[in-house]
Design an enzyme around this catalytic site. Structure first.
Site, PDB file in Angstrom:
ATOM      1  N   HIS A   1       0.846  -1.202   0.000  1.00  0.00           N
ATOM      2  CA  HIS A   1       0.000   0.000   0.000  1.00  0.00           C
ATOM      3  C   HIS A   1       0.877   1.246   0.000  1.00  0.00           C
ATOM      4  O   HIS A   1       2.102   1.152   0.079  1.00  0.00           O
ATOM      5  CB  HIS A   1      -0.991  -0.011   1.164  1.00  0.00           C
ATOM      6  CG  HIS A   1      -0.386   0.118   2.529  1.00  0.00           C
ATOM      7  ND1 HIS A   1       0.391  -0.867   3.102  1.00  0.00           N
ATOM      8  CD2 HIS A   1      -0.442   1.122   3.440  1.00  0.00           C
ATOM      9  CE1 HIS A   1       0.767  -0.471   4.307  1.00  0.00           C
ATOM     10  NE2 HIS A   1       0.281   0.744   4.540  1.00  0.00           N
TER      11      HIS A   1
ATOM     12  N   HIS B   1       1.521   3.939   1.910  1.00  0.00           N
ATOM     13  CA  HIS B   1       2.082   4.729   3.017  1.00  0.00           C
ATOM     14  C   HIS B   1       3.611   4.789   2.957  1.00  0.00           C
ATOM     15  O   HIS B   1       4.269   3.821   2.557  1.00  0.00           O
ATOM     16  CB  HIS B   1       1.617   4.150   4.360  1.00  0.00           C
ATOM     17  CG  HIS B   1       0.171   4.440   4.630  1.00  0.00           C
ATOM     18  ND1 HIS B   1      -0.597   3.686   5.489  1.00  0.00           N
ATOM     19  CD2 HIS B   1      -0.652   5.406   4.144  1.00  0.00           C
ATOM     20  CE1 HIS B   1      -1.829   4.185   5.518  1.00  0.00           C
ATOM     21  NE2 HIS B   1      -1.884   5.218   4.710  1.00  0.00           N
TER      22      HIS B   1
ATOM     23  N   HIS C   1       6.176   2.232   3.924  1.00  0.00           N
ATOM     24  CA  HIS C   1       6.192   1.000   3.125  1.00  0.00           C
ATOM     25  C   HIS C   1       6.826   1.197   1.748  1.00  0.00           C
ATOM     26  O   HIS C   1       7.201   0.228   1.103  1.00  0.00           O
ATOM     27  CB  HIS C   1       4.767   0.454   2.975  1.00  0.00           C
ATOM     28  CG  HIS C   1       4.168   0.090   4.298  1.00  0.00           C
ATOM     29  ND1 HIS C   1       3.994  -1.208   4.704  1.00  0.00           N
ATOM     30  CD2 HIS C   1       3.754   0.859   5.327  1.00  0.00           C
ATOM     31  CE1 HIS C   1       3.487  -1.212   5.932  1.00  0.00           C
ATOM     32  NE2 HIS C   1       3.328   0.031   6.333  1.00  0.00           N
TER      33      HIS C   1
ATOM     34  N   HIS D   1      -7.402  -0.486   5.488  1.00  0.00           N
ATOM     35  CA  HIS D   1      -6.337   0.413   5.965  1.00  0.00           C
ATOM     36  C   HIS D   1      -6.129   1.529   4.919  1.00  0.00           C
ATOM     37  O   HIS D   1      -6.134   2.705   5.242  1.00  0.00           O
ATOM     38  CB  HIS D   1      -5.072  -0.400   6.180  1.00  0.00           C
ATOM     39  CG  HIS D   1      -3.902   0.381   6.671  1.00  0.00           C
ATOM     40  ND1 HIS D   1      -3.846   0.927   7.935  1.00  0.00           N
ATOM     41  CD2 HIS D   1      -2.715   0.703   6.076  1.00  0.00           C
ATOM     42  CE1 HIS D   1      -2.678   1.554   8.091  1.00  0.00           C
ATOM     43  NE2 HIS D   1      -1.981   1.430   6.975  1.00  0.00           N
TER      44      HIS D   1
ATOM     45  N   ASP E   1      -0.269  -3.710   6.307  1.00  0.00           N
ATOM     46  CA  ASP E   1      -0.893  -3.172   7.517  1.00  0.00           C
ATOM     47  C   ASP E   1      -2.367  -3.574   7.612  1.00  0.00           C
ATOM     48  O   ASP E   1      -3.193  -2.818   8.133  1.00  0.00           O
ATOM     49  CB  ASP E   1      -0.795  -1.637   7.542  1.00  0.00           C
ATOM     50  CG  ASP E   1       0.609  -1.145   7.816  1.00  0.00           C
ATOM     51  OD1 ASP E   1       1.499  -1.970   8.096  1.00  0.00           O
ATOM     52  OD2 ASP E   1       0.809   0.085   7.746  1.00  0.00           O
TER      53      ASP E   1
ATOM     54  N   HIS F   1       4.391  -4.611  10.940  1.00  0.00           N
ATOM     55  CA  HIS F   1       4.754  -3.916  12.182  1.00  0.00           C
ATOM     56  C   HIS F   1       4.797  -4.876  13.367  1.00  0.00           C
ATOM     57  O   HIS F   1       4.048  -5.858  13.405  1.00  0.00           O
ATOM     58  CB  HIS F   1       3.745  -2.804  12.509  1.00  0.00           C
ATOM     59  CG  HIS F   1       3.792  -1.638  11.583  1.00  0.00           C
ATOM     60  ND1 HIS F   1       4.608  -0.549  11.788  1.00  0.00           N
ATOM     61  CD2 HIS F   1       3.130  -1.399  10.419  1.00  0.00           C
ATOM     62  CE1 HIS F   1       4.430   0.321  10.803  1.00  0.00           C
ATOM     63  NE2 HIS F   1       3.537  -0.172   9.950  1.00  0.00           N
TER      64      HIS F   1
HETATM   65 FE    FE Z   1       2.767   0.859   8.153  1.00  0.00          FE
HETATM   66 ZN    ZN Z   2       0.130   1.745   6.511  1.00  0.00          ZN
END
Ligand code: FE
Ligand code: ZN
Length: 270
Positions: free
Chosen positions: A60, A62, A65, A118, A143, A181
């Site tokens: 994704h 973010h 990442h 997410h 995530d 994570h």
């Molecule tokens: Fe993350």
């Molecule tokens: Zn994320």
């Protein structure tokens, strides 16, 4: 050139930032990196293990990442696989539900799942190895699913996240869960608050607590362990519903999606 009948693939844990895990899949020569939020630790791991980067896989959009992608591309001219619908300009091979990729450089096929929640475009990668050793099925879920928890709903709805997690629960119990994570211990505290009588959960608190005390990751976990202990996969359990009702966060007789939403909402402030 001959192709070996079977290659031994391994997954290395590359810690980054405060609590991210970047996953380096390799066969001793070539390697693919999942969610490289930072280039430096990936470059260090490649050098330490004398590996050549052959692919980048993203779940994704973010920054934690994808932030390392430009730095890796400066050194390695490799394809960047990633979600079709998450607006990542760096992706050269856009992917979505039902597609399968042969990871360049590795004897590795991965199936793609759409798992919105997410983020709206979030995807996951699944390695299915029927008939192989336990531990040969892998899930790279970014995530979406965490150890004993799930990702925050930044873009999607509770219903989307519930359905996305439902795709994971359909995978074999021994599937290894490579999430992005190390949130397990704090997630476990919430899990115990909402499901205090779960014996598997108590065992996991003990086991994962020891892991962390020894400085070890609690990840990968397994789908079977998540099904037994993760409240976000267990929102149908009467005890969890009861906890939400007792906390004044849910009306009795609520629909499953409302239970899930109330659970996610509670965790946000727990
Ligand atoms: Fe993350
Ligand atoms: Zn994320």
């Amino acid at each position: 050139m001959t192709t070996p009948l079977r290659t031994n693939l391994a997954v290395l844990t590359v810690p980054a930032f405060k609590d991210n895990y970047l996953w380096l899949i390799h066969d001793g020569s070539n390697a693919a990196i999942v969610d490289p939020g930072d280039a430096a630790p990936v470059k260090a791991a490649l050098a330490a293990h004398k590996l050549r980067l052959t692919a980048i896989l993203l779940t994704h959009h973010h920054a934690d990442h994808i932030g390392g992608v430009p730095g890796l591309l400066q050194e390695w001219d490799v394809p960047v696989f990633g979600p079709r619908k998450d607006g990542i300009a760096l992706v050269t091979h856009p992917l979505g539900e039902g597609e399968r990729i042969d990871v360049p450089g590795l004897d590795l096929a991965l199936d793609v799942l759409d798992v919105p929640g997410h983020t709206l475009g979030h995807i996951a990668y699944v390695r299915r190895s029927p008939g192989q050793d336990p531990g040969a099925d892998w899930l790279f879920c970014g995530d979406t699913l965490f150890g004993a928890g799930c990702g925050r709903l930044f873009e999607g709805t509770p219903r989307q996240m519930m359905l996305s997690l439902g795709k994971f629960t359909a995978l074999p119990d021994d599937t290894l869960v490579y999430c992005a994570h190390e949130y397990t211990l704090s997630n476990l505290r919430f899990a115990q608050a909402v499901e205090p009588d779960n014996a598997a959960l108590a065992a996991r608190v003990r086991d994962d607590g020891r892991q962390r005390e020894a400085g070890q990751p609690t990840i990968p976990s397994t789908i079977g362990l998540e099904r037994a202990t993760n409240p976000f996969l267990r929102h149908g359990e009467a005890r969890i519903v009861q906890s939400l009702v007792e906390a004044g966060r849910l009306a009795p007789g609520a629909a499953p999606v409302d239970v899930f939403a109330a659970l996610r909402e509670w965790k946000n402030t727990f």
